[in-house]
Design a protein around this motif. Structure first.
Motif, short mmCIF file in Angstrom:
data_model
loop_
_atom_site.label_atom_id
_atom_site.label_comp_id
_atom_site.label_asym_id
_atom_site.label_seq_id
_atom_site.Cartn_x
_atom_site.Cartn_y
_atom_site.Cartn_z
N HIS A 162 0.86 -1.18 0.00
CA HIS A 162 0.00 0.00 0.00
C HIS A 162 0.90 1.23 0.00
O HIS A 162 2.04 1.15 0.40
CB HIS A 162 -0.78 -0.08 1.32
CG HIS A 162 -2.09 0.60 1.28
ND1 HIS A 162 -2.25 1.85 1.80
CD2 HIS A 162 -3.29 0.20 0.80
CE1 HIS A 162 -3.51 2.20 1.65
NE2 HIS A 162 -4.16 1.22 1.04
N GLU A 163 0.34 2.39 -0.36
CA GLU A 163 1.16 3.62 -0.33
C GLU A 163 1.75 3.85 1.06
O GLU A 163 2.88 4.29 1.20
CB GLU A 163 0.29 4.82 -0.68
CG GLU A 163 0.14 5.03 -2.17
CD GLU A 163 -0.98 6.00 -2.47
OE1 GLU A 163 -1.23 6.89 -1.63
OE2 GLU A 163 -1.60 5.85 -3.54
N LYS A 164 0.93 3.52 2.08
CA LYS A 164 1.38 3.76 3.46
C LYS A 164 2.63 2.94 3.81
O LYS A 164 3.29 3.19 4.81
CB LYS A 164 0.26 3.42 4.45
CG LYS A 164 -0.09 1.94 4.48
CD LYS A 164 -1.14 1.63 5.50
CE LYS A 164 -1.71 0.23 5.44
NZ LYS A 164 -1.01 -0.87 4.85
N ASP A 165 2.93 1.93 2.98
CA ASP A 165 4.07 1.06 3.28
C ASP A 165 5.38 1.58 2.69
O ASP A 165 6.39 0.88 2.71
CB ASP A 165 3.80 -0.36 2.75
CG ASP A 165 2.54 -0.95 3.34
OD1 ASP A 165 2.30 -0.72 4.54
OD2 ASP A 165 1.79 -1.62 2.60
N GLY A 166 5.36 2.82 2.16
CA GLY A 166 6.56 3.39 1.55
C GLY A 166 7.77 3.33 2.47
O GLY A 166 8.88 3.00 2.06
N ASP A 167 7.54 3.57 3.77
CA ASP A 167 8.63 3.55 4.77
C ASP A 167 9.30 2.20 4.80
O ASP A 167 10.49 2.09 4.97
CB ASP A 167 8.06 3.74 6.18
CG ASP A 167 7.68 5.17 6.42
OD1 ASP A 167 7.87 5.96 5.49
OD2 ASP A 167 7.20 5.46 7.54
N LEU A 168 8.46 1.18 4.63
CA LEU A 168 8.98 -0.17 4.73
C LEU A 168 10.01 -0.43 3.64
O LEU A 168 11.08 -0.98 3.88
CB LEU A 168 7.84 -1.18 4.60
CG LEU A 168 8.37 -2.58 4.47
CD1 LEU A 168 8.41 -3.24 5.83
CD2 LEU A 168 7.62 -3.38 3.49
N VAL A 169 9.67 0.00 2.43
CA VAL A 169 10.57 -0.25 1.32
C VAL A 169 11.89 0.51 1.53
O VAL A 169 12.95 0.05 1.13
CB VAL A 169 9.88 0.12 -0.02
CG1 VAL A 169 10.73 -0.26 -1.20
CG2 VAL A 169 8.53 -0.59 -0.12
N ASP A 170 11.81 1.66 2.23
CA ASP A 170 13.05 2.37 2.56
C ASP A 170 13.85 1.60 3.61
O ASP A 170 15.07 1.59 3.61
CB ASP A 170 12.74 3.76 3.15
CG ASP A 170 12.08 4.64 2.09
OD1 ASP A 170 12.23 4.32 0.91
OD2 ASP A 170 11.42 5.62 2.48
N MET A 171 13.12 0.95 4.51
CA MET A 171 13.79 0.30 5.65
C MET A 171 14.37 -1.06 5.29
O MET A 171 15.39 -1.47 5.79
CB MET A 171 12.72 0.06 6.74
CG MET A 171 12.91 0.90 7.95
SD MET A 171 12.00 0.28 9.35
CE MET A 171 10.35 0.08 8.89
N ILE A 172 13.62 -1.78 4.42
CA ILE A 172 14.03 -3.16 4.09
C ILE A 172 14.21 -3.27 2.59
O ILE A 172 13.31 -2.93 1.82
CB ILE A 172 12.93 -4.16 4.55
CG1 ILE A 172 12.75 -4.05 6.07
CG2 ILE A 172 13.28 -5.58 4.14
CD1 ILE A 172 11.56 -4.82 6.59
N HIS A 173 15.37 -3.75 2.19
CA HIS A 173 15.61 -3.93 0.76
C HIS A 173 14.97 -5.26 0.34
O HIS A 173 15.35 -6.32 0.84
CB HIS A 173 17.12 -3.92 0.49
CG HIS A 173 17.43 -4.23 -0.92
ND1 HIS A 173 16.97 -3.48 -1.96
CD2 HIS A 173 18.13 -5.26 -1.47
CE1 HIS A 173 17.38 -4.01 -3.11
NE2 HIS A 173 18.08 -5.10 -2.83
#
Ligand code: UDP
Length: 455
Positions: A51-62
């Motif tokens: 989801h858009e809200k998960d943008g942080d996750l993609v920054d945090m975890i490759h």
């Protein structure tokens, strides 16, 4: 020297990817560099459902991927084919990935975190001389069962060559653990002998591989399964890993979540809704599906029902005639729910569940009593914990044709909600497990220990 870099490899199934992603968020917040490697097939689904809200996750975890050895249209539920392909292809691909990261990244891989079911990955990790942590996402009692295979052979309960049962019976691994029917062992659940043997062989091999791991951490709490942790003291509890405990978002879903049901829940009175969900695998016989629908209708309660698009073979014809019109706005059906948030919602009165381990710990962590409808392998063991050990739910009885009838559903809903003790006990258990993942709680201390060691 770079920062410690964890390479994590979940088993390619929904109930494995979600808790692994939850754990990885904790590691990333502790300053680790984190790379998560899914199979290409799963990677695509996870990325599409983000989801858009998960943008942080993609920054945090490759997020990255390797092939699983199967073609795009191969049936990944064909365990014989899938497990053969995995063993042939994935170890080599994992090795190449680690080599590539170590050559190109300033932060070389320092630790491999693999699902226990991917024990072969520890053999790969050995070559690189890195730390090795096995993660077990299901109940510790289930892992105890796999580790007890040599004893089951010695006690002449199963055959050593293929795991087939010598005599049908119920077995107890320890006095304080619920009995397990030999027909419900993970490998004996499969209908055909070839799959049974393949799964059994993998368990035996994995038992050996996992000895290479420095630690085995389990998504459970000592407070939930003290006897299983006592039986195998080398297993460390670090759970339940629940996003809402951290006020975070659950990620790693294979289907996009339909969040509109949260708004619908907002409109319902407190403790008035039955939440119905059967995890990511269950496929329903059309007659049983209709009985469930009619049972929900008979309760006269509101219900939120997860009906995955692949839940029955004849989805268009699935609902009983006139059902949708009759239940109107008191019945809400969604393809995939934000389950953790649903279970945390005050409008939810009870959880009609297939008793997958994640669903089990999510219900307990949110203080929701259960109606148990297990259909496969460890779900029966989880039902025993829910109904007989923790006493926070009730199971259904089947009729002589093997079906759970609509009247049975209505009666059990009334039984569960008519006895306040179920809610009182589940709230008590919730306190225990929530405290375990906080401060001086056992699970929290174990996770801290692992993090310090990994650093
Ligand atoms: N889940 C979800 N939405 C749904 C149904 C399930 O988010 O509509 C999640 C659920 O919260 C859990 C996982 O999917 O984390 C299912 O895992 P479980 O071990 O309960 O069952 P499995 O799918 O492995 O049988």
């Amino acid at each position: 020297m770079g920062i410690p870099h964890v390479l994590a490899i979940p088993y390619p199934a929904q109930g494995h990817v979600i808790p692994m992603m939850e754990l990885l968020q904790r590691f990333a917040k502790q300053g680790f560099k984190v790379t998560c490697v899914n199979t290409e097939f799963i990677h695509k689904r996870v990325m599409q459902a983000l989801h858009e809200k998960d943008g942080d996750l993609v920054d945090m975890i490759h997020m990255t991927s390797i092939p699983d050895g199967l073609g795009p249209s191969d049936d990944r539920n064909d365990f014989v084919k899938a497990l053969k392909a995995i063993f042939e292809v994935m170890p080599r691909k994992l090795e190449e990935l680690i080599e590539m990261i170590n050559e190109t990244d300033d932060n070389k891989i320092t630790c491999l975190l693999a699902d226990e079911n991917i024990g072969w990955a520890f053999k790969v990790a050995e070559k690189f001389g890195i730390k090795k942590v096995a993660f077990w996402p299901a109940s510790t009692a289930l892992l105890a069962t796999s580790f007890s295979v040599p004893k089951l052979i010695e006690d002449k309960i199963i055959n050593s060559n293929d795991g087939t049962i010598r005599k049908h019976q119920t077995i107890s691994l320890s006095e304080n653990m619920p009995a397990i029917n030999t027909e419900n062992l993970v490998w004996t659940c499969f209908p055909d002998l070839e799959t049974q043997k393949t799964v059994f062989d993998v368990i035996v091999k994995t038992n050996a591989f996992v000895k290479l791991a420095d630690f085995i951490i389990c998504n459970s709490a000592y407070e939930l399964e003290p006897a299983a942790f006592t039986l195998f003291p080398n297993l460390l509890s670090i759970g339940p890993l629940i996003a809402t405990n951290q006020l975070g978002n659950q990620v790693g879903h294979f289907w996009p979540e339909d969040s509109t049901c949260l708004k619908w829940l907002d409109q319902q009175p407190v403790s008035s809704v039955i939440y119905v969900a059967f995890g990511s695998f269950t496929v329903f016989d059309p007659v049983q599906f209709q009985e469930l629908a009619l049972g929900l209708e008979q309760t006269n309660m509101s219900f939120l029902w997860v009906v995955r698009p692949d839940m029955t073979d004849e989805m268009n014809e699935a609902y009983p005639k006139g059902f949708i019109d009759r239940v109107g706005s008191r019945g809400r059906m969604v393809g995939w729910a934000p389950q953790e948030k649903v279970l945390r919602h005050p409008s939810v009165a009870c959880f009609l569940s297939h008793c997958g381990w994640n669903s089990t710990i999510e219900g307990v962590s949110n203080g929701v009593p259960f109606l148990c409808w297990p259909y496969f392998a460890d779900q029966f063991l989880n039902e025993s914990y829910i109904c007989d050990v923790w006493k926070v739910g009730v199971g259904f009885d089947k009729d002589e044709s093997g079906l759970i009838r609509q009247s049975e559903i209505k009666n059990k809903v009334e039984h569960l909600l008519g006895d306040e003790q179920f809610k009182a006990r589940v709230l008590d258990l919730k306190d225990k497990v929530v405290n375990s993942v906080k401060g001086q709680g056992c699970s929290n201390k174990n996770l801290r220990r692992i993090i310090d060691w990994m650093k």
